[in-house]
Design a protein around this motif. Structure first.
Motif, PDB file in Angstrom:
ATOM      1  N   THR A 175      -7.466   2.703  12.432  1.00 41.90           N
ATOM      2  CA  THR A 175      -5.886   2.177  12.085  1.00 41.90           C
ATOM      3  C   THR A 175      -6.512   1.032  11.076  1.00 41.90           C
ATOM      4  O   THR A 175      -6.934   0.313  10.907  1.00 41.90           O
ATOM      5  N   ILE A 176      -5.362   0.748   9.770  1.00 41.70           N
ATOM      6  CA  ILE A 176      -5.236  -0.573   8.656  1.00 41.70           C
ATOM      7  C   ILE A 176      -4.742  -1.411   9.230  1.00 41.70           C
ATOM      8  O   ILE A 176      -4.371  -1.436  10.104  1.00 41.70           O
ATOM      9  N   PRO A 177      -5.112  -2.721   9.324  1.00 41.28           N
ATOM     10  CA  PRO A 177      -4.245  -3.824   9.480  1.00 41.28           C
ATOM     11  C   PRO A 177      -2.919  -3.430   9.150  1.00 41.28           C
ATOM     12  O   PRO A 177      -2.667  -3.213   8.054  1.00 41.28           O
ATOM     13  N   GLY A 178      -2.194  -4.108  10.314  1.00 42.43           N
ATOM     14  CA  GLY A 178      -1.177  -4.219   9.635  1.00 42.43           C
ATOM     15  C   GLY A 178      -0.027  -3.084  10.351  1.00 42.43           C
ATOM     16  O   GLY A 178       0.974  -2.867   9.991  1.00 42.43           O
ATOM     17  N   GLY A 179      -0.346  -1.799  10.359  1.00 46.28           N
ATOM     18  CA  GLY A 179       0.126  -0.355  10.475  1.00 46.28           C
ATOM     19  C   GLY A 179      -0.394  -0.346  12.163  1.00 46.28           C
ATOM     20  O   GLY A 179       0.112  -1.539  13.081  1.00 46.28           O
ATOM     21  N   GLY A 180      -0.916   0.651  12.614  1.00 50.57           N
ATOM     22  CA  GLY A 180      -1.306   0.913  13.769  1.00 50.57           C
ATOM     23  C   GLY A 180      -0.936   2.503  14.735  1.00 50.57           C
ATOM     24  O   GLY A 180       0.387   2.765  12.922  1.00 50.57           O
ATOM     25  N   LEU A 181      -1.081   2.663  15.236  1.00 48.49           N
ATOM     26  CA  LEU A 181      -0.663   4.524  15.443  1.00 48.49           C
ATOM     27  C   LEU A 181       0.066   3.882  16.500  1.00 48.49           C
ATOM     28  O   LEU A 181       0.492   3.764  17.407  1.00 48.49           O
ATOM     29  N   TYR A 194       2.955   3.258   9.260  1.00 47.49           N
ATOM     30  CA  TYR A 194       2.556   3.948  10.123  1.00 47.49           C
ATOM     31  C   TYR A 194       1.548   4.431  10.813  1.00 47.49           C
ATOM     32  O   TYR A 194       1.949   5.343   9.212  1.00 47.49           O
ATOM     33  N   GLY A 195       0.389   5.082  11.024  1.00 41.94           N
ATOM     34  CA  GLY A 195      -0.768   5.372  11.168  1.00 41.94           C
ATOM     35  C   GLY A 195      -1.248   5.826   9.547  1.00 41.94           C
ATOM     36  O   GLY A 195      -2.391   6.978   9.424  1.00 41.94           O
ATOM     37  N   LEU A 196      -1.147   4.483   8.797  1.00 38.60           N
ATOM     38  CA  LEU A 196      -2.564   4.937   7.567  1.00 38.60           C
ATOM     39  C   LEU A 196      -4.320   4.051   8.300  1.00 38.60           C
ATOM     40  O   LEU A 196      -4.124   3.757   8.998  1.00 38.60           O
ATOM     41  N   CYS A 197      -4.896   4.960   7.815  1.00 38.99           N
ATOM     42  CA  CYS A 197      -6.536   5.187   8.168  1.00 38.99           C
ATOM     43  C   CYS A 197      -7.285   4.844   7.081  1.00 38.99           C
ATOM     44  O   CYS A 197      -6.811   5.568   5.986  1.00 38.99           O
ATOM     45  N   SER A 198      -8.475   4.521   7.838  1.00 38.77           N
ATOM     46  CA  SER A 198      -9.559   4.487   6.932  1.00 38.77           C
ATOM     47  C   SER A 198     -10.206   5.479   8.107  1.00 38.77           C
ATOM     48  O   SER A 198     -10.536   5.640   8.843  1.00 38.77           O
ATOM     49  N   ILE A 199     -11.548   5.632   6.929  1.00 31.34           N
ATOM     50  CA  ILE A 199     -12.779   6.829   7.673  1.00 31.34           C
ATOM     51  C   ILE A 199     -13.330   5.524   8.060  1.00 31.34           C
ATOM     52  O   ILE A 199     -14.406   5.089   7.150  1.00 31.34           O
ATOM     53  N   ILE A 200     -14.356   6.209   9.547  1.00 38.55           N
ATOM     54  CA  ILE A 200     -15.461   5.520   9.911  1.00 38.55           C
ATOM     55  C   ILE A 200     -16.488   6.324   9.634  1.00 38.55           C
ATOM     56  O   ILE A 200     -17.415   5.648   8.832  1.00 38.55           O
ATOM     57  N   GLU A 201     -15.775   7.727   9.851  1.00 43.78           N
ATOM     58  CA  GLU A 201     -17.341   8.645   9.790  1.00 43.78           C
ATOM     59  C   GLU A 201     -16.601  10.266   9.934  1.00 43.78           C
ATOM     60  O   GLU A 201     -16.257   9.553  10.502  1.00 43.78           O
ATOM     61  N   GLN A 202     -17.410  10.647   8.983  1.00 45.31           N
ATOM     62  CA  GLN A 202     -17.241  12.057   9.267  1.00 45.31           C
ATOM     63  C   GLN A 202     -18.146  12.360  10.010  1.00 45.31           C
ATOM     64  O   GLN A 202     -19.670  12.366  10.103  1.00 45.31           O
ATOM     65  N   ILE A 216       1.223  -1.188   0.209  1.00 45.87           N
ATOM     66  CA  ILE A 216       0.053   0.075   0.221  1.00 45.87           C
ATOM     67  C   ILE A 216       1.392   1.021  -0.168  1.00 45.87           C
ATOM     68  O   ILE A 216       1.595   1.292   1.550  1.00 45.87           O
ATOM     69  N   PHE A 217       0.743   2.443  -1.087  1.00 48.24           N
ATOM     70  CA  PHE A 217       1.594   3.417  -0.400  1.00 48.24           C
ATOM     71  C   PHE A 217       0.282   4.654  -0.972  1.00 48.24           C
ATOM     72  O   PHE A 217      -0.682   4.470  -1.725  1.00 48.24           O
ATOM     73  N   SER A 218       0.963   5.778   0.390  1.00 52.76           N
ATOM     74  CA  SER A 218      -0.291   6.540   0.003  1.00 52.76           C
ATOM     75  C   SER A 218       0.838   7.830  -0.078  1.00 52.76           C
ATOM     76  O   SER A 218       2.318   7.549   1.311  1.00 52.76           O
ATOM     77  N   ALA A 219       0.336   9.095  -0.170  1.00 55.01           N
ATOM     78  CA  ALA A 219       1.131  10.455   0.482  1.00 55.01           C
ATOM     79  C   ALA A 219       0.355  11.356  -0.089  1.00 55.01           C
ATOM     80  O   ALA A 219      -1.008  11.351  -0.486  1.00 55.01           O
ATOM     81  N   ASP A 220       0.388  12.515   0.628  1.00 57.06           N
ATOM     82  CA  ASP A 220      -0.385  13.936   1.009  1.00 57.06           C
ATOM     83  C   ASP A 220      -0.114  14.865  -0.007  1.00 57.06           C
ATOM     84  O   ASP A 220       1.141  14.404  -1.924  1.00 57.06           O
ATOM     85  N   ASP A 221      -1.486  14.869  -1.174  1.00 58.52           N
ATOM     86  CA  ASP A 221      -0.932  14.899  -2.608  1.00 58.52           C
ATOM     87  C   ASP A 221      -1.289  16.485  -2.515  1.00 58.52           C
ATOM     88  O   ASP A 221      -1.654  16.985  -3.285  1.00 58.52           O
ATOM     89  N   ARG A 222      -0.940  17.756  -1.741  1.00 59.08           N
ATOM     90  CA  ARG A 222      -0.550  19.088  -1.733  1.00 59.08           C
ATOM     91  C   ARG A 222       0.084  18.787  -3.050  1.00 59.08           C
ATOM     92  O   ARG A 222      -0.563  19.881  -3.535  1.00 59.08           O
ATOM     93  N   ALA A 243      -1.313  11.476   4.375  1.00 56.31           N
ATOM     94  CA  ALA A 243      -0.305  10.783   5.264  1.00 56.31           C
ATOM     95  C   ALA A 243      -0.077  10.241   5.871  1.00 56.31           C
ATOM     96  O   ALA A 243       1.237   9.384   6.390  1.00 56.31           O
ATOM     97  N   GLY A 244      -1.170   9.502   6.366  1.00 60.76           N
ATOM     98  CA  GLY A 244      -0.899   8.881   7.897  1.00 60.76           C
ATOM     99  C   GLY A 244      -0.518  10.228   9.180  1.00 60.76           C
ATOM    100  O   GLY A 244      -0.388  11.096   9.158  1.00 60.76           O
ATOM    101  N   ALA A 245      -1.331   9.392  10.185  1.00 61.01           N
ATOM    102  CA  ALA A 245      -1.202   9.939  11.827  1.00 61.01           C
ATOM    103  C   ALA A 245      -0.508   9.759  12.255  1.00 61.01           C
ATOM    104  O   ALA A 245       0.325   8.712  12.819  1.00 61.01           O
ATOM    105  N   SER A 246       0.777  11.116  13.119  1.00 56.66           N
ATOM    106  CA  SER A 246       1.355  10.856  14.197  1.00 56.66           C
ATOM    107  C   SER A 246       2.762  10.206  13.680  1.00 56.66           C
ATOM    108  O   SER A 246       3.103  10.912  12.875  1.00 56.66           O
TER     109      SER A 246
END
Length: 170
Positions: free
Chosen positions: A57-63, A161-169, A2-8, A151-154
């Motif tokens: 947090t997504i499985p395999g990651g964590g905060l 690490y820190g990759l997350c899915s949104i549960i709810e806004q 999985i690759f993620s990046a801040d896209d600003r 980008a991930g949190a923390s």
């Protein structure tokens, strides 16, 4: 992978194009092994419009919530359930937002609330560290929340690490 990046700065687009240029090429690995990139799947990305979001947090990651001591050059890791976890996580998110270029006044408004989770031990560069597999709520400017989502949190986000899915806004 999985690759993620801040896209600003269109980082995701740049890497996506680079990965497309690597498709079907053979990359040698140790012990006469090789790896070939066969498929690239773009995951639908949500746009955050709220100032309060519940993440998981997504499985395999964590905060990863860490406090680095410059004097001793040692890290202390905090996990859900520990007394200082909530405040250290908030400080980590504030620091990350400021390092990403967000104004200090917006970073100082970040609020962090753990909902549920558990401690997980993970291997990082040959050492075992404590991380939290967690569901949590963050209150902040929607652009900061979008940054954490992309980008991930923390801490230790550069290595997944820190990759997350949104549960709810909320």
């Amino acid at each position: 992978m999985i690759f993620s990046a801040d896209d600003r700065n269109r980082t995701g687009l740049i890497f996506s194009m680079a990965f497309m240029g690597m498709k079907y090429k053979k990359f040698p690995l140790p012990e006469k092994n090789a790896m070939t990139l066969k498929r690239i799947a773009h995951v639908k990305e949500n746009v955050i419009i709220s100032n309060r979001v519940m993440f998981r947090t997504i499985p395999g990651g964590g905060l990863v919530v860490r406090d680095h001591s410059r004097e001793t050059n040692r890290d202390k890791y905090y996990v859900i359930g520990e007394e200082q976890f909530e405040e250290k996580a908030r400080q980590s998110l504030m620091r990350q937002a400021m390092e990403a270029g967000f104004p200090k006044r917006l970073a100082e408004e970040i609020k962090f609330h753990p909902v549920s989770g558990k401690k997980v031990v993970s291997r990082l560069y040959g050492i075992m560290i404590d991380v939290s597999a967690i569901t949590f709520i963050v209150e902040a400017d929607s652009m900061i929340l979008q940054y954490f989502y992309q980008a991930g949190a923390s801490s230790r986000t550069a290595i997944g690490y820190g990759l997350c899915s949104i549960i709810e806004q909320l």
